[in-house]
Design an enzyme around this catalytic site. Sequence first.
Site, mmCIF file in Angstrom:
data_model
loop_
_atom_site.group_PDB
_atom_site.id
_atom_site.type_symbol
_atom_site.label_atom_id
_atom_site.label_comp_id
_atom_site.label_asym_id
_atom_site.label_seq_id
_atom_site.Cartn_x
_atom_site.Cartn_y
_atom_site.Cartn_z
ATOM 1 C CE LYS A 213 -3.471 2.397 2.743
ATOM 2 N NZ LYS A 213 -4.419 2.359 3.837
ATOM 3 C CD GLU A 219 9.132 -5.850 7.335
ATOM 4 O OE1 GLU A 219 8.901 -4.758 6.750
ATOM 5 O OE2 GLU A 219 8.993 -5.999 8.564
ATOM 6 N N GLY A 285 -4.933 -1.726 4.878
ATOM 7 C CA GLY A 285 -4.173 -2.880 4.391
ATOM 8 C C GLY A 285 -4.873 -4.199 4.680
ATOM 9 N NE ARG A 286 -6.650 -3.481 10.783
ATOM 10 C CZ ARG A 286 -5.991 -2.331 10.900
ATOM 11 N NH1 ARG A 286 -4.832 -2.175 10.293
ATOM 12 N NH2 ARG A 286 -6.474 -1.345 11.621
ATOM 13 C CD GLU A 371 -2.040 -4.163 11.329
ATOM 14 O OE1 GLU A 371 -0.876 -4.571 11.426
ATOM 15 O OE2 GLU A 371 -2.565 -3.919 10.228
ATOM 16 C CG HIS A 402 -5.765 -35.560 16.726
ATOM 17 N ND1 HIS A 402 -5.955 -36.753 17.396
ATOM 18 C CD2 HIS A 402 -6.741 -35.501 15.783
ATOM 19 C CE1 HIS A 402 -6.981 -37.400 16.850
ATOM 20 N NE2 HIS A 402 -7.480 -36.660 15.886
ATOM 21 C CE LYS A 526 5.423 -1.049 9.856
ATOM 22 N NZ LYS A 526 4.489 -0.311 9.017
#
Length: 562
Positions: A213, A219, A285-286, A371, A402, A526
Amino acid sequence: MTSEPARGPVDATTTNAWGSLTELSKNLRPDLRGWFAADPARAERLSHQAADLHVDLSKNLVTDDVLASLLALADEVRLTERRDAMFAGEHINVTEDRAVLHTALRRPSDEPLTVDGQDIAADVADELAKVYAFAEKVRSGEWTGVTGEPVRTIVNIGIGGSDLGPVMAYEALEPYVQDGLQVRFVSNIDPTDVAQKTADLDPTTTLFIVASKTFGTLETLTNARLARDWLWRSLVAAGAIEDSEDGRSDAVAKHFVAVSTALDKVEAFGIDPENAFGFWDWVGGRYSVDSAIGTSLAVAIGPDAFAELLAGFHAMDEHFRTAPLEKNVPVLMGLLNVWYVNFRDAHTHAVLPYAQQLHRFPAYLQQLTMESNGKSVRWDGTPVTSDTGEVFWGEPGTNGQHAFYQLIHQGTRTIPADFIAVANPAYPLHDADADVHGLFLANFFAQTKALAFGKTADEVRAEGVAEDLVSAKVFSGNRPTTSILAPALTPAVLGQLVALYEHITFVQGVIWGIDSFDQWGVELGKKLALEIAPAVAGDEAALAAQDPSTAALITKYRELRA
Ligand code: F6P
């Protein structure tokens, strides 16, 4: 359309409904066995339909009085006013002074929507058309790499919302992916990620989509540069391009596209803005998988299926926008979450898809929910007045059974859990005569039943269990679950599911009075990473500036690093 945010948050804890809920919770003795026995219609009364989703809330720890008070709480905090403000494009993302309009990404294109003076319905339609045209070009083989080969592998480079949505949806809709095409997702700045994902790739048939965005995420930009170096190196090694400026820019032009709201930065990276797809600052973004951030998915499943996904989102938006609150599934599920967090001391919430294709859904929801609602201040900057944001987690059933279900069945904490299943599997396999999907879903039904109704000491004894083992084998029951059943995991159903959780998250945020659309909490780390990087690289002054623990850890790392 006004850009003024709606009125300030109502402090939920000061409402009459909050007082009633506190009292109701104090006096509540959960008794799902008794409640179902006394009210055979409970399952029917507390089951609702939202688009294609059948949602059974009856195994939750609520009475009619609790539900009525939760709905009164929604009323007192003016939930519908805030919801309508969101749909109308008011700047409800107060700390970033932005509209919140992911719902505009999936509206029918012929319904106009003007926000801040801009016809955003037209903008959305134009950009979507561009994504679809690109998707068709790649799928048909018209888009080729430097040697004229069609694309076989798309590598989406992005992180957070620029990764989790696309990868979750790609995995979920794998049966819809065009034969001969695959998408891989690189997100982590751990160099292992890009190294492993490119190791066996043919550079001549690989296309990278850099999805960011902001186009400023460390990263993603680092991984994009690593991928670009890999591409250049391997194309030169294969004799596909000259090792020259021209060769390299031709390679980027044919093997890199971008998705961003910052098209100037895309150009600075060397990607032609013609090969870039945009979106807008009013898409978080999410909340962006249904924007151009979903380009990798649109290529993989094709425009028709992508359009079906958007229609699914929209169907849930319409349910949320128009259904009466007492039948409004996102509202009810959001209120139930508030009930568990604020009145029943739940700290976490499990999401358990009985659909292997939804194996990344819990990870996707972690960003969406945590977030959004992991906040300690309200949208007017004042401290929150109650607990907020529970931890969301989960794994597909039956694997979870399990592993961690022991804690859900017999642990000391309340863990509300959403069970999600589809009636028709993508792969209807049989084990001799047995329909394996039926066996799979028998587990779904068994688990929700065991959690709700448990097993009493007398029932354990009746099985002949020795007295000293009885208590270990008792299941208390009264462990709350919601069951969600859909006909099949189609693109439309996936869109409905994602939109359902988007709106659940919104409802919780409104009750807590928080801005569910900012994410300041990720900024400090960050910034510090950038400050610490020189110390890690050997700068002694930067090392000396660190606190003793951090400095010692960095020193240890430097000693260990070969
Ligand atoms: O980690 C914070 C965050 O800003 C997320 O909200 C976002 O989805 C992610 O980083 C990636 O950001 P971008 O798409 O700008 O690279």
